[in-house]
Design an enzyme around this catalytic site. Structure first.
Site, PDB file in Angstrom:
ATOM      1  N   THR A  35       0.828  -1.214   0.000  1.00 42.63           N
ATOM      2  CA  THR A  35       0.000   0.000   0.000  1.00 42.63           C
ATOM      3  C   THR A  35       0.862   1.263   0.000  1.00 42.63           C
ATOM      4  O   THR A  35       0.368   2.334  -0.315  1.00 42.63           O
ATOM      5  CB  THR A  35      -0.937   0.046   1.236  1.00 42.63           C
ATOM      6  OG1 THR A  35      -0.144  -0.094   2.410  1.00 42.63           O
ATOM      7  CG2 THR A  35      -1.972  -1.051   1.191  1.00 42.63           C
ATOM      8  N   ASP A  51       8.845  -8.196   2.928  1.00 44.80           N
ATOM      9  CA  ASP A  51       7.511  -8.388   3.509  1.00 44.80           C
ATOM     10  C   ASP A  51       7.681  -8.966   4.910  1.00 44.80           C
ATOM     11  O   ASP A  51       8.388  -9.967   5.081  1.00 44.80           O
ATOM     12  CB  ASP A  51       6.716  -9.354   2.616  1.00 44.80           C
ATOM     13  CG  ASP A  51       5.235  -9.344   2.949  1.00 44.80           C
ATOM     14  OD1 ASP A  51       4.897  -9.265   4.148  1.00 44.80           O
ATOM     15  OD2 ASP A  51       4.418  -9.401   2.005  1.00 44.80           O
ATOM     16  N   SER A  77      -4.806  -1.341   7.282  1.00 46.52           N
ATOM     17  CA  SER A  77      -5.429  -0.414   8.241  1.00 46.52           C
ATOM     18  C   SER A  77      -6.815   0.091   7.848  1.00 46.52           C
ATOM     19  O   SER A  77      -7.223   1.158   8.289  1.00 46.52           O
ATOM     20  CB  SER A  77      -4.494   0.778   8.463  1.00 46.52           C
ATOM     21  OG  SER A  77      -4.252   1.422   7.242  1.00 46.52           O
ATOM     22  N   TYR A 142      -9.602  -4.666  13.016  1.00 43.04           N
ATOM     23  CA  TYR A 142      -8.383  -3.851  12.852  1.00 43.04           C
ATOM     24  C   TYR A 142      -7.903  -3.346  14.214  1.00 43.04           C
ATOM     25  O   TYR A 142      -6.748  -3.516  14.586  1.00 43.04           O
ATOM     26  CB  TYR A 142      -8.668  -2.672  11.907  1.00 43.04           C
ATOM     27  CG  TYR A 142      -7.621  -1.593  11.994  1.00 43.04           C
ATOM     28  CD1 TYR A 142      -6.331  -1.821  11.539  1.00 43.04           C
ATOM     29  CD2 TYR A 142      -7.923  -0.346  12.561  1.00 43.04           C
ATOM     30  CE1 TYR A 142      -5.359  -0.842  11.659  1.00 43.04           C
ATOM     31  CE2 TYR A 142      -6.963   0.632  12.671  1.00 43.04           C
ATOM     32  CZ  TYR A 142      -5.691   0.383  12.222  1.00 43.04           C
ATOM     33  OH  TYR A 142      -4.725   1.347  12.346  1.00 43.04           O
ATOM     34  N   LYS A 146      -4.414  -4.376  16.545  1.00 42.45           N
ATOM     35  CA  LYS A 146      -3.436  -3.434  17.113  1.00 42.45           C
ATOM     36  C   LYS A 146      -3.313  -3.656  18.620  1.00 42.45           C
ATOM     37  O   LYS A 146      -2.224  -3.556  19.185  1.00 42.45           O
ATOM     38  CB  LYS A 146      -3.872  -1.994  16.818  1.00 42.45           C
ATOM     39  CG  LYS A 146      -3.747  -1.609  15.346  1.00 42.45           C
ATOM     40  CD  LYS A 146      -2.314  -1.240  15.023  1.00 42.45           C
ATOM     41  CE  LYS A 146      -2.127  -0.849  13.575  1.00 42.45           C
ATOM     42  NZ  LYS A 146      -0.793  -0.317  13.278  1.00 42.45           N
ATOM     43  N   PHE A 170      -5.097   9.402  16.859  1.00 43.81           N
ATOM     44  CA  PHE A 170      -6.457   9.733  16.444  1.00 43.81           C
ATOM     45  C   PHE A 170      -6.392   9.975  14.929  1.00 43.81           C
ATOM     46  O   PHE A 170      -5.773   9.174  14.237  1.00 43.81           O
ATOM     47  CB  PHE A 170      -6.999  10.865  17.332  1.00 43.81           C
ATOM     48  CG  PHE A 170      -7.396  10.293  18.694  1.00 43.81           C
ATOM     49  CD1 PHE A 170      -6.443   9.722  19.540  1.00 43.81           C
ATOM     50  CD2 PHE A 170      -8.717  10.234  19.085  1.00 43.81           C
ATOM     51  CE1 PHE A 170      -6.798   9.125  20.745  1.00 43.81           C
ATOM     52  CE2 PHE A 170      -9.093   9.645  20.300  1.00 43.81           C
ATOM     53  CZ  PHE A 170      -8.131   9.090  21.120  1.00 43.81           C
TER      54      PHE A 170
END
Ligand code: UDP
Length: 328
Positions: A35, A51, A77, A142, A146, A170
């Protein structure tokens, strides 16, 4: 100092790598370019096309230390995609991070900075601003992935003494004030770049998700922090984690509604943003704003760019100069 930055070809990772290079440090970037963009890798950084799934390659790179710190941004994400493919998200973000953490503890890395997220607080609506010690209740796989990595880092500290900073961002926004880097997600799902592209006529009218949230204008409220302020926070915490691990919320402390973001794009550009109402997006909490008092008290860091128009303006300038993002 010499730093290993994973995901350094992505939006936040590239800005942090640039800040480290500007401060005169050596930076090695690991990225699989799934990405991220090769053109986002700041000049002066060494690039390793690896990777994180490939544990042997990760092991070989981490073995080439010593590293003064490892900064870990690489992840998938998209909150919405994680609701559609929960196990892919959980597997990918945890496996890749575990490969990295395992190698870091094996080769004696002492400091690790982790790109965490306010999505840890997305599961229930709560009174803003959210303090650092708020109950974690991820609103998506997601966010859960995390949180799992935060827990893995706790054990890396307890068992191996590797100290960490988990930085719960945020809404990262804006772009390098001098125009060297920008934001180019594919697909783009974030409000500010989508509003800018709609205003520039490069996309259909913006769809505004939800008009009946319990907020003054009925649209969601978010806390936008300029990516350069985020980058500065990373530098601040590296010094902080010599002998203890920390977890901080990183935001601006101020909330802007989705309608206020549209108004900001219109003010800054002098043009109107075509938009239309759409249904709520699954998993969107009504208000997310940060109480960043702990990082401020403990490191002195605070956001320098407090004005939403300055944040939006930096994003707009890069987009105007790079209509096709990093493909230009
Ligand atoms: N949003 C929207 N239309 C879009 C993209 C986002 O109305 O095309 C809203 C989204 O529902 C949320 C806010 O903008 O209320 C910020 O979303 P974004 O995806 O930028 O960040 P998030 O807060 O989800 O991390």
């Amino acid at each position: 100092m010499r730093y290993l930055v994973t995901g350094g070809a992505g939006f936040i990772g590239s800005h942090v790598a640039l800040t480290l290079l500007d401060a005169g440090h050596d930076v090695v970037i690991l990225d699989n370019l799934s990405t991220g963009h090769r053109k986002a890798i700041p000049s002066g950084a060494q690039f390793e096309h690896i990777d994180l799934v490939d544990s042997s390659a990760v092991d070989r790179l981490v073995a080439q230390g010593p590293w003064d710190a490892v900064l870990h941004f690489a992840a998938i994400s998209l909150v919405g995609a994680s609701m559609a493919e929960p196990y892919h998200y959980l597997r990918q973000n945890t496996l890749t991070s575990l490969n990295l953490i395992d190698a870091c503890t094996k080769y004696g890395v002492k400091r690790f900075v982790f790109s965490s997220t306010a999505a840890l607080f997305g599961g229930v609506d709560r009174l803003p601003p959210i303090p650092d010690n708020a109950l974690v209740d991820p609103g998506s796989p997601y966010g859960e992935s995390k949180f799992f990595v935060e827990r893995a880092l706790l054990w890396a500290d307890r068992i191996h003494g590797m100290k960490h900073a988990c930085l719960r961002y945020f809404n990262a926004a804006g772009s390098d004030i001098s125009g060297r880097l920008g934001e180019d997600h594919r697909p783009e799902t974030h409000l500010i770049p989508l509003a800018i592209d709609a205003m520039l006529g490069r996309r259909p009218p913006l769809k505004l998700f939800g008009h009946d949230y319990p907020t003054p204008d009925g649209t969601c409220i978010r806390d936008y922090i300029h990516v350069a302020d985020l980058a500065d926070a990373h530098i601040s915490v590296i010094d902080q984690i010599c002998d203890r691990s920390v977890t901080y919320n990183l935001g601006n402390g101020k909330g802007y509604s989705n309608l206020e973001i549209i108004q900001s794009v219109e003010r800054v550009s002098g043009r109107s943003v075509p938009w239309e109402w759409a249904a709520r997006r699954e998993g969107d909490p009504s208000v997310l704003t940060a109480d960043f008092s702990r990082i401020h008290q403990e490191t002195g860091w605070q956001p320098k760019i407090n004005d939403i128009d300055t944040i939006v303006g930096s994003a707009l300038r890069w987009r105007e100069n790079h209509p096709n993002g990093y493909s230009d």
